[in-house]
Design a protein around this motif. Structure first.
Motif, PDB file in Angstrom:
ATOM      1  N   ALA A   5       0.589  -1.114   0.039  1.00  0.00           N
ATOM      2  CA  ALA A   5      -0.152   0.023  -0.002  1.00  0.00           C
ATOM      3  C   ALA A   5       0.778   1.174  -0.004  1.00  0.00           C
ATOM      4  O   ALA A   5       0.615   2.231  -0.720  1.00  0.00           O
ATOM      5  N   ILE A   6       1.986   1.141   0.730  1.00  0.00           N
ATOM      6  CA  ILE A   6       2.865   2.444   1.005  1.00  0.00           C
ATOM      7  C   ILE A   6       3.600   2.658  -0.635  1.00  0.00           C
ATOM      8  O   ILE A   6       3.537   3.673  -0.951  1.00  0.00           O
ATOM      9  N   LYS A   7       4.081   1.492  -1.044  1.00  0.00           N
ATOM     10  CA  LYS A   7       4.724   1.539  -2.607  1.00  0.00           C
ATOM     11  C   LYS A   7       3.581   2.029  -3.501  1.00  0.00           C
ATOM     12  O   LYS A   7       4.060   2.916  -4.180  1.00  0.00           O
ATOM     13  N   ALA A   8       2.367   1.747  -3.391  1.00  0.00           N
ATOM     14  CA  ALA A   8       1.463   2.410  -4.488  1.00  0.00           C
ATOM     15  C   ALA A   8       0.792   3.477  -3.965  1.00  0.00           C
ATOM     16  O   ALA A   8      -0.119   4.237  -4.827  1.00  0.00           O
ATOM     17  N   ARG A   9       1.236   4.163  -2.759  1.00  0.00           N
ATOM     18  CA  ARG A   9       0.804   5.346  -2.208  1.00  0.00           C
ATOM     19  C   ARG A   9      -0.802   5.429  -2.265  1.00  0.00           C
ATOM     20  O   ARG A   9      -1.501   6.329  -2.243  1.00  0.00           O
ATOM     21  N   ASP A  10      -1.154   4.044  -1.768  1.00  0.00           N
ATOM     22  CA  ASP A  10      -2.593   3.773  -1.426  1.00  0.00           C
ATOM     23  C   ASP A  10      -2.802   3.991   0.171  1.00  0.00           C
ATOM     24  O   ASP A  10      -2.795   2.986   0.873  1.00  0.00           O
ATOM     25  N   TRP A  11      -3.070   5.251   0.565  1.00  0.00           N
ATOM     26  CA  TRP A  11      -2.819   5.512   2.076  1.00  0.00           C
ATOM     27  C   TRP A  11      -4.148   4.981   2.694  1.00  0.00           C
ATOM     28  O   TRP A  11      -4.055   4.462   3.792  1.00  0.00           O
ATOM     29  N   PRO A  12      -5.568   4.909   2.091  1.00  0.00           N
ATOM     30  CA  PRO A  12      -6.415   4.226   2.706  1.00  0.00           C
ATOM     31  C   PRO A  12      -6.381   2.654   2.778  1.00  0.00           C
ATOM     32  O   PRO A  12      -6.705   2.219   3.929  1.00  0.00           O
ATOM     33  N   ALA A  13      -5.595   2.121   1.935  1.00  0.00           N
ATOM     34  CA  ALA A  13      -5.341   0.657   2.025  1.00  0.00           C
ATOM     35  C   ALA A  13      -4.333   0.431   3.225  1.00  0.00           C
ATOM     36  O   ALA A  13      -4.900  -0.424   4.217  1.00  0.00           O
ATOM     37  N   TYR A  14      -3.436   1.189   3.447  1.00  0.00           N
ATOM     38  CA  TYR A  14      -2.601   1.266   4.510  1.00  0.00           C
ATOM     39  C   TYR A  14      -3.292   1.216   5.888  1.00  0.00           C
ATOM     40  O   TYR A  14      -3.325   0.858   6.755  1.00  0.00           O
ATOM     41  N   TYR A  15      -4.020   2.373   5.903  1.00  0.00           N
ATOM     42  CA  TYR A  15      -4.933   2.806   7.082  1.00  0.00           C
ATOM     43  C   TYR A  15      -5.860   1.808   7.557  1.00  0.00           C
ATOM     44  O   TYR A  15      -6.182   1.526   8.536  1.00  0.00           O
ATOM     45  N   ASP A  16      -6.515   0.953   6.598  1.00  0.00           N
ATOM     46  CA  ASP A  16      -7.555  -0.136   6.795  1.00  0.00           C
ATOM     47  C   ASP A  16      -6.644  -0.993   7.423  1.00  0.00           C
ATOM     48  O   ASP A  16      -7.336  -1.591   8.601  1.00  0.00           O
ATOM     49  N   HIS A  17      -5.381  -1.345   7.149  1.00  0.00           N
ATOM     50  CA  HIS A  17      -4.710  -2.416   7.744  1.00  0.00           C
ATOM     51  C   HIS A  17      -4.285  -2.066   9.282  1.00  0.00           C
ATOM     52  O   HIS A  17      -4.478  -2.958  10.310  1.00  0.00           O
ATOM     53  N   VAL A  18      -4.020  -0.943   9.474  1.00  0.00           N
ATOM     54  CA  VAL A  18      -3.627  -0.228  10.558  1.00  0.00           C
ATOM     55  C   VAL A  18      -4.695  -0.465  11.657  1.00  0.00           C
ATOM     56  O   VAL A  18      -4.617  -0.974  12.854  1.00  0.00           O
ATOM     57  N   GLN A  19      -5.864  -0.124  11.184  1.00  0.00           N
ATOM     58  CA  GLN A  19      -7.098   0.009  11.929  1.00  0.00           C
ATOM     59  C   GLN A  19      -7.272  -1.537  12.290  1.00  0.00           C
ATOM     60  O   GLN A  19      -8.065  -1.839  13.518  1.00  0.00           O
ATOM     61  N   TYR A  20      -7.387  -2.352  11.279  1.00  0.00           N
ATOM     62  CA  TYR A  20      -7.639  -3.786  11.642  1.00  0.00           C
ATOM     63  C   TYR A  20      -6.549  -4.575  12.606  1.00  0.00           C
ATOM     64  O   TYR A  20      -7.243  -5.107  13.590  1.00  0.00           O
ATOM     65  N   MET A  21      -5.478  -4.065  12.526  1.00  0.00           N
ATOM     66  CA  MET A  21      -4.325  -4.517  13.586  1.00  0.00           C
ATOM     67  C   MET A  21      -4.667  -4.049  14.829  1.00  0.00           C
ATOM     68  O   MET A  21      -4.708  -4.689  16.094  1.00  0.00           O
ATOM     69  N   ASP A  22      -4.929  -2.743  15.044  1.00  0.00           N
ATOM     70  CA  ASP A  22      -5.186  -2.034  16.369  1.00  0.00           C
ATOM     71  C   ASP A  22      -6.630  -2.685  16.884  1.00  0.00           C
ATOM     72  O   ASP A  22      -6.674  -2.753  17.969  1.00  0.00           O
ATOM     73  N   ARG A  23      -7.459  -2.972  16.011  1.00  0.00           N
ATOM     74  CA  ARG A  23      -8.815  -3.622  16.582  1.00  0.00           C
ATOM     75  C   ARG A  23      -8.499  -5.048  17.279  1.00  0.00           C
ATOM     76  O   ARG A  23      -8.912  -5.281  18.418  1.00  0.00           O
ATOM     77  N   MET A  24      -7.650  -5.889  16.508  1.00  0.00           N
ATOM     78  CA  MET A  24      -7.175  -7.299  16.892  1.00  0.00           C
ATOM     79  C   MET A  24      -6.532  -6.949  18.267  1.00  0.00           C
ATOM     80  O   MET A  24      -6.978  -7.769  19.362  1.00  0.00           O
ATOM     81  N   TYR A  25      -5.796  -5.936  18.176  1.00  0.00           N
ATOM     82  CA  TYR A  25      -4.908  -5.797  19.644  1.00  0.00           C
ATOM     83  C   TYR A  25      -5.678  -5.482  20.760  1.00  0.00           C
ATOM     84  O   TYR A  25      -5.836  -6.162  21.672  1.00  0.00           O
ATOM     85  N   SER A  26      -6.498  -4.410  20.538  1.00  0.00           N
ATOM     86  CA  SER A  26      -7.735  -4.109  21.608  1.00  0.00           C
ATOM     87  C   SER A  26      -8.474  -5.265  22.005  1.00  0.00           C
ATOM     88  O   SER A  26      -8.903  -5.377  23.280  1.00  0.00           O
TER      89      SER A  26
END
Length: 297
Positions: A5-26
């Motif tokens: 996602a970062i390489k493609a500059r697809d910020w929404p896809a990157y942040y989707d993954h961040v939020q998914y991981m954060d939700r799993m963590y919490s």
């Protein structure tokens, strides 16, 4: 996923993954809390020495949190829940001051960022713990004990029970903007927020923070500092616009909200013309004069 996602500059896809991981963590912490309380209903469950991910989400149903020391995170945790047991990992690492006087603990007390000090020992004989191989306190700990007792049995309880003064200005904490700043040339929110927190410490002002979940605090806020707030959701923008129309003053160090809450780029900045650009040098007097002029402090 993130690297692609970062390489493609697809910020929404990157942040989707961040939020998914954060939700799993919490969710993991909430699950463990439920399991522990099944056997000990009165247990106060939390964690120490852990990165919180999205702090507000992670600690929502926990009774305590003891992260690694962080100027901004410690203050944010106090703002989210001043009555939660808030500690920090301490007692190890060679670079901690070991002269017998608890400078770090006094700093916590005087700034009010924490209300507990969690002390950990790795194992008997460890040079980074509190005990020697014979289970006696290490010499530096023995030297520190009288000072710790003075704090604990003296003014600490009164300090901790005293609510912070609301001086009418606040800092906006945008988790999305923090991630956005790591992807491009966006201004990191922590740079401006950290400077403002230290300013408050030096001048004796209360540190007030507002998050997307605590926008109700705007009702008692006259000036809001948007530091590096490059990503704002539609709901945040609407709340800030409504507050500004009622007389609130937005102060920003970059164009806020150029990205939406998913880190997608907007066609135009949603707060353009509504915020006041302001930049002060290292002089506290200049910022104090600005706040005084606005009738804040």
């Amino acid at each position: 996923i993130r690297s692609k996602a970062i390489k493609a500059r697809d910020w929404p896809a990157y942040y989707d993954h961040v939020q998914y991981m954060d939700r799993m963590y919490s969710d993991f912490f909430q699950m463990m809390s439920g399991l522990i309380k099944r056997y000990d209903p009165k247990a106060r469950v939390g964690a120490e020495g852990s990165s919180a991910g999205e702090l507000e989400q992670t600690v929502e149903k926990l009774e305590f949190w003891g992260p690694y020391r962080s100027l901004i995170t410690d203050e944010l945790l106090r703002n989210l829940d001043p009555n939660k047991v808030r500690g920090t990992w301490w007692g190890g690492y060679f670079d901690n001051l070991r002269d017998g006087f608890p400078v770090q603990q006094w700093e916590y007390l005087l700034t009010g960022t924490l209300n507990a000090d969690q002390w950990f020992s790795l194992h008997p004989g460890s040079s980074q713990g509190a005990f020697g191989g014979d289970f006696k306190f290490a010499p530096y700990v023995a030297k520190m004990m009288p000072y710790l007792k003075t704090i604990r049995r003296g003014m600490a309880q009164s300090f901790q029970a005293t609510p912070f003064r609301d001086d009418g200005f606040a800092m906006y904490m945008s988790y999305a903007s923090g991630h956005a700043s790591t992807l491009d040339d966006a201004y990191p929110p922590a740079d401006g927020i950290g400077a403002l927190v230290r300013f408050c410490y030096r001048k004796g002002y209360g540190v007030k923070m507002i998050t997307p979940r605590t926008l109700k605090k705007l009702d008692t806020t006259k000036v809001l500092f948007l530091s590096g707030a490059s990503a704002l959701s539609d709901a945040e923008v609407a709340a800030l616009r409504a507050w500004q129309k009622k007389g609130g003053l937005l102060v920003a160090d970059c164009e806020p909200g150029v990205l939406d809450g998913f880190l997608a780029k907007r066609k135009e900045a949603p707060l353009k013309g509504l915020w006041t650009p302001y930049k002060w040098d290292s002089s506290d007097a200049e910022l104090s004069a600005f706040l005084t002029k606005k009738g804040i402090v």
